[in-house]
Design an enzyme around this catalytic site. Structure first.
Site, mmCIF file in Angstrom:
data_model
loop_
_atom_site.group_PDB
_atom_site.id
_atom_site.type_symbol
_atom_site.label_atom_id
_atom_site.label_comp_id
_atom_site.label_asym_id
_atom_site.label_seq_id
_atom_site.Cartn_x
_atom_site.Cartn_y
_atom_site.Cartn_z
ATOM 1 C CG HIS A 22 59.231 41.948 5.265
ATOM 2 N ND1 HIS A 22 57.837 41.444 4.856
ATOM 3 C CD2 HIS A 22 59.988 41.362 4.605
ATOM 4 C CE1 HIS A 22 58.333 40.589 3.779
ATOM 5 N NE2 HIS A 22 59.456 40.540 3.506
ATOM 6 C CB CYS A 34 53.177 43.749 7.164
ATOM 7 S SG CYS A 34 54.602 43.180 5.810
#
Length: 110
Positions: A22, A34
């Protein structure tokens, strides 16, 4: 950090890729890095599935943050060229994100 690993054949064709992690460049739901990586990668996979009618081996994480794609070995030269073009386009877009946000994404090629 998002890790992108692209695996190539001896003749430099993409044979598979893996995206994991992430970016954590913003609050959950507002993380632009992201979102960009997800949009580019899923868009490329969907383009191959829809435009090339090729079954890819796809693995995804239950809670996001993981995508692995293997390209079949038994493609015709024409199919292989189309798949390569779409995934090379994906890689160009991911590299553009990496250039701007290199604290949050890293691309490696093997």
């Amino acid at each position: 950090m998002i890790q992108v690993t692209v695996y190539r054949t001896k003749d430099e064709n993409i044979r598979s890729f893996e995206i994991s992690g992430h970016a954590e460049s913003g609050p959950y739901g507002y993380d632009l890095v992201c979102a960009g990586v997800s949009a580019v990668s899923i868009g490329a996979v969907n383009a191959v599935l829809e435009l090339c009618d090729i079954d890819l081996e796809i693995k995804q994480g239950e809670e996001g943050g993981y995508l692995a794609v293997n390209i079949p070995n038994n493609l015709s030269p024409d199919e292989r060229d189309k798949v390569q073009l779409l995934f090379e386009g994906m890689l160009i877009s991911l590299k553009a994100i990496e250039m701007e946000y290199n604290k949050f994404i890293q691309i490696r090629q093997k």
